[in-house]
Write an enzyme that holds these catalytic residues in place. Sequence first.
Site, short mmCIF file in Angstrom:
data_model
loop_
_atom_site.label_atom_id
_atom_site.label_comp_id
_atom_site.label_asym_id
_atom_site.label_seq_id
_atom_site.Cartn_x
_atom_site.Cartn_y
_atom_site.Cartn_z
N HIS A 190 16.75 -40.61 -98.19
CA HIS A 190 15.80 -40.59 -97.08
C HIS A 190 14.39 -40.26 -97.56
CE1 HIS A 190 19.55 -40.55 -94.71
NE2 HIS A 190 18.83 -41.41 -94.03
N ARG A 333 17.40 -45.12 -82.19
CA ARG A 333 18.67 -44.69 -82.75
C ARG A 333 18.83 -43.22 -82.44
NH1 ARG A 333 19.98 -44.55 -89.03
NH2 ARG A 333 18.52 -42.80 -88.99
N GLU A 434 27.62 -49.16 -90.40
CA GLU A 434 27.26 -48.58 -91.70
C GLU A 434 28.43 -47.85 -92.34
OE1 GLU A 434 23.98 -45.86 -91.24
OE2 GLU A 434 24.70 -45.11 -89.33
N ASN A 457 22.21 -49.10 -96.13
CA ASN A 457 22.06 -47.94 -97.01
C ASN A 457 23.36 -47.14 -97.08
OD1 ASN A 457 19.42 -48.76 -97.01
ND2 ASN A 457 18.74 -47.23 -95.53
N ASP A 458 23.90 -46.85 -95.90
CA ASP A 458 25.15 -46.10 -95.88
C ASP A 458 26.34 -47.01 -96.16
OD1 ASP A 458 24.64 -43.32 -95.47
OD2 ASP A 458 23.82 -43.84 -93.51
N CYS A 505 19.15 -53.37 -90.80
CA CYS A 505 18.02 -52.44 -90.85
C CYS A 505 18.05 -51.54 -92.07
CB CYS A 505 17.94 -51.62 -89.57
SG CYS A 505 19.34 -50.51 -89.37
C1 PEP Z 1 21.33 -47.20 -93.15
O1 PEP Z 1 22.21 -46.39 -93.42
O2 PEP Z 1 21.25 -48.33 -93.67
C2 PEP Z 1 20.27 -46.85 -92.20
C3 PEP Z 1 19.39 -47.73 -91.82
O3 PEP Z 1 20.23 -45.56 -91.76
P1 PEP Z 1 19.65 -44.34 -92.62
O4 PEP Z 1 18.95 -44.91 -93.83
O5 PEP Z 1 18.71 -43.59 -91.75
O6 PEP Z 1 20.88 -43.58 -92.96
MG MG Z 2 22.55 -44.67 -92.17
#
Ligand code: PEP
Ligand code: MG
Length: 583
Positions: A190, A333, A434, A457-458, A505
């Site tokens: 993050h 979100r 995710e 990302n997750d 995203c």
């Molecule tokens: C993700 O996990 O891809 C996402 C967009 O959420 P975050 O990066 O805030 O975990």
């Molecule tokens: Mg995420």
Amino acid sequence: MLIKRGIPVSPGVAIGPAMVFGTESFRIPQQLISANAIEIELARFHAALDATCQEIMLNEKLARERLGDQYAAIFSAHLLLARDQQLVSQIEERIRQKNSPEFAASQVLRQYAKRLRDLGGQYLAERSIDIYDLEKRMLRHLLGERREELSSLTAPVLVLANNLTPSETANLDRKFVLGFATEVGGHTSHTAILAGALEIPAVVGIGSFLDEVSGAQTIIIDGSHGVVIIEPDADTLAKYRDSEARFRSHEKRLQSLRTVPCETKDGVPIQLMGNIEFPGEAEPCRDKGAAGIGLYRTEFLYLESNREPTEDDHYRAYCQVLKAFPDQPVIIRTLDLGSDKMPGALRADYPESVNPALSVRSIRLSLQHLQLFKTQLRAALRAAALGDLRIMFPLISTLLEFRQAKMVLSDVVEDLEEQGVEFRRDIPIGMMVEVPAAAVMAEEFAREVDFFSLGTNDLIQYTLAVDRADQAVAGLYRSGDPSILRLIRMVVEAAQRNNISVSVCGQMSSDPMFIPLLIGLGLRQISVTPHAIPELKEVIRNLTIERAVAIADRASSLEVARDVENYLWGELKKLCPESMQLD
Ligand code: PEP
Ligand code: MG
């Protein structure tokens, strides 16, 4: 000159004086002094050294009285060090060479610490921490009232730290922090994402390097290539000043694409939206050409301040975003707190877990803290009366979890109705995909949700079992892994069969290399870091759907991430040769 390499997470070049955060944690105002100030500065150094020794003696006395000799010995060791004649003369020598006392003390002490550390072994590593402690004390006395901490800077710096938490990063003073580099961190931590939001060049995951640098030394951070240079020579400085200028003019050229439609070469519209963390980002994001907000990470309302936001705080933030996008979708979100984003107030409820990313985070935390969750949902439903607001639940793993979240939402609707508060009830409710379990069950989810947003990302972290924030496994974190491509395809096809919308995203979609692949896999909505919008638009406008499908098919036939990524990189170079020249 020392060159360090890490993971590039936010592009651009920053050049300026270092501020080493965490040990010295305040800015060293200058490196050099004039020749006729040498005697005055030497006197200032000795006054600070005396004050430091007095302070240590006081601590030694207090520790002896309250805790006993064993603890007092820690301070006795500090005192011996502070009075070490060799160390003091080295600092004096540097001041005579026209270095400021702050810079001289910091550099000599850090070199001592590094030499001790390099000898190896835990005992000596701990002694090097004592030296940092001494550095901090001495700088505090030297700087006195003029001390500037990270949150109250008055001049530009490049922040160098072991780690910056998402809250620390969120609170960086954007006017004066020109860039940052950290020893730890991964591609999609993050902190890395926030660097993109702040639009400052950043490199993470460098590994240990802080004991080789002291405050006020000149630093170059090349956030496009993951390079940090300490005390660059004149040729290197000139080269980077030139590439800084080229980066700016490249950005300017791309900015001219702001008003052209976002569509493929054969005229298929692609909805390019923005990911934001702070309401203040909404307007600049619109100005970059975003067609809405595809992901508003609302948890930063908690992380930015020390108190829990009220319903009105939420409401005002959402209204500010809707005001920037009066006719376009804004996807709120719900709170994704926990793991690396645990606010101070909740830490006591969740003592350190062995695997925080697999513990109580995100929707799980919201479902355990209904009051917190409901406060946010009330504000979102009220703000929805003003525009096209949509709600999305993060980290949904099972159908039951999604249904529970929807039930809480229904309770809130009932409350608002009973209280006669103005709100909108018919808003689309979606979920992040995710967690691999949700991707596998996409068909079933698609019958119950209004939209999907792929959080790569997750999804990558959990599919490949690779911590997204850990540089030790950063080489294993691969967006191009065939398993990821396959999961994305499954989710897109389930959405198409059930006639619901789907977007991506995660950071993967902010990387131009993956755009042809994602469009070829059937995506028509993409939400990205705002600064990437112009560049991605250029890729989209150079691409036909036929070519995108061919690229996705070929990429999906490859067996290892490295081959997929090399292939996609090669295709991008063919599509946008002009942009690629920068590399
Ligand atoms: C993700 O996990 O891809 C996402 C967009 O959420 P975050 O990066 O805030 O975990
Ligand atoms: Mg995420």
